[in-house]
Design a protein around this motif. Sequence first.
Motif, PDB file in Angstrom:
ATOM      1  N   LYS A  69       0.647  -1.475   0.036  1.00  0.00           N
ATOM      2  CA  LYS A  69      -0.357  -0.111   0.036  1.00  0.00           C
ATOM      3  C   LYS A  69       0.613   1.824  -0.040  1.00  0.00           C
ATOM      4  O   LYS A  69       2.316   1.559   0.178  1.00  0.00           O
ATOM      5  CB  LYS A  69      -0.383  -0.135   1.166  1.00  0.00           C
ATOM      6  N   SER A  70       0.835   2.276  -0.589  1.00  0.00           N
ATOM      7  CA  SER A  70       1.428   3.390  -0.392  1.00  0.00           C
ATOM      8  C   SER A  70       0.258   4.455   1.557  1.00  0.00           C
ATOM      9  O   SER A  70       0.099   3.324   2.263  1.00  0.00           O
ATOM     10  CB  SER A  70       0.571   4.221  -1.381  1.00  0.00           C
ATOM     11  N   GLY A  71       0.208   5.458   1.125  1.00  0.00           N
ATOM     12  CA  GLY A  71      -0.281   5.823   2.647  1.00  0.00           C
ATOM     13  C   GLY A  71       0.990   6.532   3.609  1.00  0.00           C
ATOM     14  O   GLY A  71       0.215   6.797   4.637  1.00  0.00           O
ATOM     15  N   TYR A  72       2.095   6.906   3.222  1.00  0.00           N
ATOM     16  CA  TYR A  72       2.931   7.389   3.890  1.00  0.00           C
ATOM     17  C   TYR A  72       3.511   8.921   3.372  1.00  0.00           C
ATOM     18  O   TYR A  72       4.026   9.204   3.469  1.00  0.00           O
ATOM     19  CB  TYR A  72       4.093   6.348   4.425  1.00  0.00           C
ATOM     20  N   GLY A  73       2.628   9.468   2.291  1.00  0.00           N
ATOM     21  CA  GLY A  73       2.841  10.362   0.867  1.00  0.00           C
ATOM     22  C   GLY A  73       2.111  11.414   1.714  1.00  0.00           C
ATOM     23  O   GLY A  73       2.229  12.878   2.292  1.00  0.00           O
ATOM     24  N   LEU A  74       0.365  11.217   1.467  1.00  0.00           N
ATOM     25  CA  LEU A  74      -0.708  11.471   2.057  1.00  0.00           C
ATOM     26  C   LEU A  74      -0.771  13.193   1.251  1.00  0.00           C
ATOM     27  O   LEU A  74      -1.020  14.392   1.797  1.00  0.00           O
ATOM     28  CB  LEU A  74      -0.717  12.197   3.399  1.00  0.00           C
ATOM     29  N   ASP A  75       0.047  13.360   0.187  1.00  0.00           N
ATOM     30  CA  ASP A  75       0.778  14.221  -0.921  1.00  0.00           C
ATOM     31  C   ASP A  75       0.597  13.964  -2.640  1.00  0.00           C
ATOM     32  O   ASP A  75       0.850  12.407  -1.973  1.00  0.00           O
ATOM     33  CB  ASP A  75       1.101  15.577  -0.822  1.00  0.00           C
ATOM     34  N   CYS A  76      -0.045  14.640  -3.040  1.00  0.00           N
ATOM     35  CA  CYS A  76       0.188  13.569  -4.513  1.00  0.00           C
ATOM     36  C   CYS A  76       0.828  12.786  -5.314  1.00  0.00           C
ATOM     37  O   CYS A  76       1.487  11.541  -5.441  1.00  0.00           O
ATOM     38  CB  CYS A  76      -1.054  14.297  -5.485  1.00  0.00           C
ATOM     39  N   GLU A  77       2.415  14.645  -5.240  1.00  0.00           N
ATOM     40  CA  GLU A  77       3.357  13.864  -5.512  1.00  0.00           C
ATOM     41  C   GLU A  77       4.153  12.092  -4.603  1.00  0.00           C
ATOM     42  O   GLU A  77       4.687  11.528  -5.262  1.00  0.00           O
ATOM     43  CB  GLU A  77       4.460  15.123  -5.141  1.00  0.00           C
ATOM     44  N   THR A  78       4.121  12.835  -3.155  1.00  0.00           N
ATOM     45  CA  THR A  78       4.880  11.349  -2.487  1.00  0.00           C
ATOM     46  C   THR A  78       4.008  10.440  -2.568  1.00  0.00           C
ATOM     47  O   THR A  78       4.042   9.023  -2.699  1.00  0.00           O
ATOM     48  CB  THR A  78       4.891  11.596  -1.335  1.00  0.00           C
TER      49      THR A  78
END
Length: 408
Positions: free
Chosen positions: A142-151
Amino acid sequence: MQWDQVWIDVNVATMNDDIGCAYGAIEDAAIAIKDNSIAWIGPKADLPEFDALATPVHRGRGKWITPGLIDAHTHLVFAGNRANEFEMRLQGASYEDIALAGGGIISTVKACREAEEAELFDSARKRLNALAKEGVTTVEIKSGYGLDCETELKMLRVARELGKHHHVDVQTTFLGAHAIPPEFKHDADAYVDIVINDMLPKVIEQNLADAVDVFCEGIAFNLEQTEKVLTAAKQAGLKIKLHAEQLSNIGGSEMAASLGAKSVDHIEFLDEQGVKAISNSGTCAVLLPGAFYFLRETQLPPIDLLRQYQVPMVVASDFNPGSSPLCSTQLMLNMACTLFRLTPEEALKGVTCNAAKALGIEDTVGQIKVGMQADFCLWDIITPAQLAYSYGVNPCLSVVKAGKIINQ
Ligand code: DI6
Ligand code: FE
């Protein structure tokens, strides 16, 4: 018969229910592989004649084969670590206290935003290697440690790249709604709009995700916000799933079930009404004993009800730096039995056939069955229950992925 390779002198836990015995076991079996798939499986005595001179024959010396293991819930891509929070929790702070004070998921978010893509890739590859050595052949990340579009896009790209450069298949999940980012601390609804209208379209356009997940919880997204994200994802044709009922019961599982979610994950606080709902929708229950153990939770998931309503139970590592820094699918087999009282057979289903169901890939992997991809492991065990019974001396002798023997 013209086959690419044949395995004999093995006992096979096919995990195919149709076989009608524990583990779908076939003792003294043979497996034939053709074009990356299982071409024949059955008792060796029934093996059709084949050209033994032209075909590599592998002997298992009476050991057991199971399907390649599937870890259906991980947060494998991240930067940094949270050992300091571990120390705080040992002094009495709770996971929720730390999250509310701006630590927790948000501290990993800070590290991920700063990390170079190559750095994220290298650390994630090491973790994936560790799982692969234990017989994992498919993993969800999963993603979910960016919380901005780029990350968020960066994390998903890393996960996709891992799948391209590793024999382990990677299923990716967009978890943009994992926590409320500090910039939107007082306006979670505005962040949800960004997840749906800004991030999700880019994730889809760049084909970066197979599924979408949300953390539906008091400290994360409420029911209404969660429903919005899942509905948008479903409309876009992505599979949906949910972190639900981990720390409290706010009805996330029922809502996810009504939308046709593949799985609801954690579910320690799920009640009978919720179990009925997921049973009716064919949603899998993903059990995460590592997080239960590491957070020293006491509320057990409703295992008896899940059995009663015949909900497929999945066992996964939830490997992540905050609630389950335990990078071992094998360890989860043991914990699922000791902590949640699953039988070793239920636990093994949880990392094979049922895990495949939770990811929506049950037609290709998770069982040893004619037509399925030839993903399997040879184990140094004399009974399948040993996989859940003992931990620490890796019994994995060989891994075959899509018909290829993996040297690792
Ligand atoms: N529940 C969990 O256990 C993980 N994510 C979630 O929604 C924890 C992630 C973390 O603490 O970093
Ligand atoms: Fe998780």
